[in-house]
Write a protein that holds these residues in place. Structure first.
Motif, PDB file in Angstrom:
ATOM      1  N   ILE A  16      31.268 -21.191 -68.322  1.00 33.17           N
ATOM      2  CA  ILE A  16      30.196 -21.759 -69.135  1.00 33.17           C
ATOM      3  C   ILE A  16      30.815 -22.381 -70.396  1.00 33.17           C
ATOM      4  O   ILE A  16      32.010 -22.241 -70.650  1.00 33.17           O
ATOM      5  N   ALA A  17      29.985 -23.044 -71.183  1.00 36.36           N
ATOM      6  CA  ALA A  17      30.506 -23.803 -72.321  1.00 36.36           C
ATOM      7  C   ALA A  17      30.896 -22.938 -73.509  1.00 36.36           C
ATOM      8  O   ALA A  17      31.598 -23.398 -74.403  1.00 36.36           O
ATOM      9  N   VAL A  18      30.453 -21.694 -73.544  1.00 39.33           N
ATOM     10  CA  VAL A  18      30.727 -20.833 -74.706  1.00 39.33           C
ATOM     11  C   VAL A  18      32.227 -20.585 -74.820  1.00 39.33           C
ATOM     12  O   VAL A  18      32.874 -20.212 -73.833  1.00 39.33           O
ATOM     13  N   PRO A  19      32.821 -20.790 -75.997  1.00 39.67           N
ATOM     14  CA  PRO A  19      34.253 -20.499 -76.166  1.00 39.67           C
ATOM     15  C   PRO A  19      34.547 -19.022 -75.970  1.00 39.67           C
ATOM     16  O   PRO A  19      33.874 -18.163 -76.548  1.00 39.67           O
ATOM     17  N   GLY A  20      35.525 -18.731 -75.167  1.00 42.24           N
ATOM     18  CA  GLY A  20      35.890 -17.343 -74.908  1.00 42.24           C
ATOM     19  C   GLY A  20      37.010 -17.270 -73.894  1.00 42.24           C
ATOM     20  O   GLY A  20      37.180 -18.169 -73.069  1.00 42.24           O
ATOM     21  N   GLY A  21      37.782 -16.187 -73.960  1.00 42.81           N
ATOM     22  CA  GLY A  21      38.935 -16.028 -73.091  1.00 42.81           C
ATOM     23  C   GLY A  21      38.796 -14.875 -72.136  1.00 42.81           C
ATOM     24  O   GLY A  21      37.761 -14.194 -72.081  1.00 42.81           O
ATOM     25  N   LEU A  22      39.878 -14.633 -71.383  1.00 46.98           N
ATOM     26  CA  LEU A  22      39.852 -13.646 -70.309  1.00 46.98           C
ATOM     27  C   LEU A  22      40.834 -12.497 -70.516  1.00 46.98           C
ATOM     28  O   LEU A  22      40.892 -11.598 -69.675  1.00 46.98           O
ATOM     29  N   PHE A  23      41.601 -12.499 -71.593  1.00 48.10           N
ATOM     30  CA  PHE A  23      42.580 -11.437 -71.771  1.00 48.10           C
ATOM     31  C   PHE A  23      41.890 -10.084 -71.903  1.00 48.10           C
ATOM     32  O   PHE A  23      42.175  -9.139 -71.160  1.00 48.10           O
ATOM     33  N   MET A  24      40.986  -9.964 -72.853  1.00 46.23           N
ATOM     34  CA  MET A  24      40.288  -8.696 -73.057  1.00 46.23           C
ATOM     35  C   MET A  24      39.424  -8.307 -71.854  1.00 46.23           C
ATOM     36  O   MET A  24      39.457  -7.143 -71.429  1.00 46.23           O
ATOM     37  N   PRO A  25      38.619  -9.207 -71.288  1.00 50.24           N
ATOM     38  CA  PRO A  25      37.862  -8.810 -70.092  1.00 50.24           C
ATOM     39  C   PRO A  25      38.747  -8.333 -68.945  1.00 50.24           C
ATOM     40  O   PRO A  25      38.371  -7.386 -68.235  1.00 50.24           O
TER      41      PRO A  25
END
Length: 825
Positions: free
Chosen positions: A516-525
């Motif tokens: 989706i367009a929301v800025p965010g990463g995948l390291f923590m998830p």
């Protein structure tokens, strides 16, 4: 001279086009030597010129910013500033997101048991507002700020020119979007965006003064008559009595604004810091060059990751292993300094003294012994394989869901998708906690750390799933890592059933949020997903095996977190160091290595890493992987080159150069002599500068100062954003596969040879002749038609090339290779 042929091709705007004029000797070549005419997508971003052109003007300069110790110290000072800024931004994002999540957790603890519906509505409304606002900023204000941002940074360092990716507007939107997105309870983290933020900070800081100073004269000259500009320049030269030679006049005029009122004052201010004004000019030109930008962007990316995990060495290794394509000793030192400063600044600002946004300690764990390795190694491998599969499964799901995401052009649908995913994520957290959560009394030793979320349980009890879902992810992971040895009969704060349900739900939430367009990463998830699955396995082993085995569930949570991260990203050495530094787990290096090796082996069997999968799906970025494609095996340069080629002579009529730009979208043209042999390469941006001021760039106007000013404009065209060779079909600000391929109609010109002259040496037609020879790159790299294609791929990566000219035995131009040709081969 005026024959024109039409040809419809779908291909990139580099000189890799097949619709270019042939060279004088092209008729003698076989069809195979002319290259296969492949249909290529026309919507790739342009490439970056990382190699600085060497021409007659630049050869006359005597000052180099790379060789002067004083200027090198200034550049390291700039590296220090970038590290400080990155640390401050990381501290601000961490503080804002932690505060929002803490208030949400306090709301659940205090009021949900008595007023569940009202509490859920307040929680959901706040999350919806934050998530929708983050999506709005990314969609309508800065499209390139969406997502994690690691992939486009990798593409930029690989050689793809993505307009606006590292601009101040994108940087501001990224910071605001990450803070709001993480606070909206979406399954995203701030670590990946910190890499993008660090790279953008590096670009903004290094380009500020070159844009403010070098481009000042250019911008003001565009509003004045050419004659007036020339006279003012002459006046400025006359005002100076301290510089007598022509080169010094150029170097001063290079950076002096046209406005005479502030000319002397600004020169005096600059010379207050520099004993020689030429040094400042050399420094600004060096900072404006693409090769220097690449070094600082690599350092900024390393600093961003170091600030995220408190892992300066890991940040450097990540920049080397994943982000950067080109590496040097100077780049390594710049990355190390920037990463160390960012971590140090964050540790100073953080009240707990943690050097990273995600600094997770497993201090309660007992250090592993050789006996543990001997007994539990099979279990280590099994848990790592399971967690690695979960990470690889996420990548597989992303490859499928990417096909059904709304198109980037449909902004309303993209914003609605953000709101829908936020609502679904919040609903899943509440439903899982309410229907599957188990109320339990927390361990006495954990109560001191404010462990647990009460949710719908009685006073003094906590809900195991709510404890996972309604606290800061880093804190929850730290508690899972803390499941160490304990007194017999004492329960942990988690249950196997709760962690298993949390892992499944979180995998679904990750799949919904990523893309989706929301800025965010995948390291923590990814860490969170692996910690849940690994912790579940550890609790099961703890209950199934005798106490003499000394099973520590927290150790398996650490293995699972590392393996899930490896399954998603496929990093190796950098991941080991990141986990060791980020968890303070020097005593668990062996199990971390086992987790990385097993997860990479299992993940490669199922799917590619998330970064390379995204780059492969992208139809806007021509990314060259580090290993040549198997399709290049056995092929030569003649098999993959673009031919025939549009070229220019050393002296070209103005209308010929103008029509060449009008009827092509290529960005580089070989320059040949009267015999058709290669003598140089000229870029579209250089020709555009010549066409802007034809009287100064004509062959008859051989003024050294004017040539120097034109060369400056050519070298700073990329930071003025005035290049007209825009890529057709590219939606500005989009880096995904939603851009549809288009067919681009092109024209082929064959009148690119010098005009005939009369016996008296006078041109048959009185017209302006552009001096291409003075400004062209006089040393372009060229290979023979029989040069192996695999080695051409290696040369592109090692030398950061944009164009590779292909010649025959007589040095006649037969074709050109760009990264698009290597990808399409």
């Amino acid at each position: 001279h005026g024959s024109v042929m039409r040809r419809t091709l779908a291909q990139a705007p580099e000189t890799s086009a097949r619709d270019q004029s042939s060279t004088p000797s092209s008729s003698a070549r076989t069809p195979r030597a002319l290259g296969a005419r492949r249909a290529m997508p026309a919507h790739y971003y342009e490439s970056i010129d990382y190699t600085d052109a060497v021409n007659a003007v630049s050869a006359s300069r005597r000052t180099s910013a790379r060789d002067d110790p004083q200027l090198s110290r200034i550049k390291y000072g700039l590296t220090f500033i970038i590290g400080v800024c990155t640390g401050v931004v990381a501290w601000a994002i961490e503080g804002s997101t932690t505060g929002v999540i803490a208030m949400q957790a306090a709301l659940m603890n205090a009021y949900y048991a008595d007023a569940g519906f009202t509490c859920a509505m307040l929680f959901g409304t706040s999350a919806l507002i934050l998530g929708t606002f983050a999506g709005y900023v990314a969609i309508y204000q800065a499209p390139l700020s969406g997502g994690g941002g690691v992939t486009p940074v990798m593409a930029t360092l690989n050689g793809a020119n993505i307009p606006g990716l590292l601009s101040s507007r994108t940087l501001a939107a990224k910071i605001v979007g990450v803070a709001c997105g993480v606070g909206s309870s979406l399954a995203i983290g701030p670590e990946g965006p910190m890499i993008h933020i660090g790279a953008a900070l590096a670009s903004v800081c290094t380009l500020y003064w070159p844009r403010a100073v070098l481009c000042a004269r250019k911008d003001e000259n565009e509003n004045e008559d050419e004659d007036d500009s020339a006279s003012e320049y002459d006046d400025d030269v006359c005002d100076s009595s301290e510089d007598d030679d022509v080169e010094a006049e150029f170097q001063r005029g290079l950076v002096t604004p046209v406005a005479r009122g502030g000319r002397r004052r600004r020169r005096q201010q600059r010379r207050g810091f520099f004993s020689d004004g030429a040094k400042l000019n050399a420094l600004l030109l060096d900072l404006a060059s693409q090769s220097t930008q690449r070094e600082f962007i690599s350092a900024g990316a390393a600093a961003g990751l170091a600030a995220a995990f408190g892992a300066p060495i890991g940040g450097v290794l990540f920049s080397f292993e994943e982000a950067s394509t080109f590496w040097s000793h100077r780049t390594m030192w710049r990355c190390l300094m920037c990463a160390a400063v960012a971590s140090f600044v964050l540790a100073l600002l953080d009240l707990r003294g943690n050097p990273g946004m995600v600094f997770i300690t497993g201090d309660q764990l007992r250090a592993t012994t050789p006996r543990d390795y001997f007994h539990q190694l099979p279990f280590f491998v099994l848990v790592a394989a399971i967690s690695g599969l979960s990470g690889a499964m996420f990548n597989k799901i992303q490859n499928l869901t990417a096909r059904i995401r709304p198109a980037a052009t449909n902004k309303v649908a993209r914003l609605f998708e953000c709101a829908l995913v936020v609502v679904a994520t919040v609903a899943m957290r509440f439903l899982a906690s309410n229907y599957f959560g188990r109320c339990m009394v927390p361990p006495d030793s954990w109560v001191k750390d404010s462990f647990g979320v009460r949710f719908n349980c009685a006073e003094g009890e906590i809900n195991d799933i709510a404890t996972v879902f309604f606290v800061a992810p880093g804190r929850s992971i730290g508690w899972m890592f803390g499941m160490a040895e304990h007194v017999w009969g004492e329960a942990y704060g988690f249950t196997p059933q709760g962690l298993a349900i949390a892992a499944v739900c979180y995998l679904i939430m990750m799949a919904m949020a990523f893309g989706i367009a929301v800025p965010g990463g995948l390291f923590m998830p990814s860490l969170f997903l692996g910690a849940c699955s690994g912790g579940c396995a550890g609790l099961v082993l703890k209950s199934a095996l005798p106490d003499a085995w000394d099973i520590q569930p927290g150790l398996y949570a650490l293995i699972g977190a590392t393996a899930a991260l490896g399954g998603v990203f496929r990093s190796s050495v950098s991941l080991v160091v990141i986990m060791v530094e980020g968890t303070n787990g020097q005593a668990f290096v062996f199990v971390i290595i086992v987790a990385v090796v097993v997860s990479n082996a299992v993940g490669n069997w199922l799917a590619h890493g998330i970064y390379h999968s995204e780059l492969q799906r992208s139809k806007t970025v021509a990314y060259l992987p580090r290993e040549p494609s198997p399709s290049l095996a056995g092929k030569t340069a003649a098999d993959i080159m673009a031919a025939p080629v549009a070229f220019l002579p050393e002296v070209a009529p103005l209308d010929v150069a103008k029509s060449l730009l009008e009827h092509t979208t290529h960005n580089g043209f070989p320059v040949v002599d009267a015999q058709g042999k290669l003598v140089g390469l000229v870029l579209r941006s250089q020709i555009e500068v010549l066409l802007e001021r034809p009287h100064q760039s004509s062959l008859d106007a051989a003024d050294v100062a004017a040539q120097s000013r034109l060369d400056l404009d050519m070298r700073t065209a990329h930071i003025r954003h005035d290049t007209k060779g825009a890529t057709p079909g590219v939606l500005r600000g989009v880096l995904d596969e939603t851009v549809d391929a288009i067919e681009v109609e092109r024209l082929m010109r064959v009148n690119t040879t010098p005009r005939p002259t009369t016996s008296s040496g006078v041109r048959a037609h009185e017209e302006i002749m552009l001096d291409i020879k003075t400004y062209m790159n006089a040393a372009p790299l060229a290979v023979h038609v029989d040069f192996p294609a695999e080695r051409a791929h290696d040369v592109f990566l090692a030398l950061a090339l944009r164009h590779l000219v292909v010649v025959d035995g007589e040095y006649a131009v037969m074709g050109i290779i760009t990264r698009k040709d290597l990808i399409a081969a």
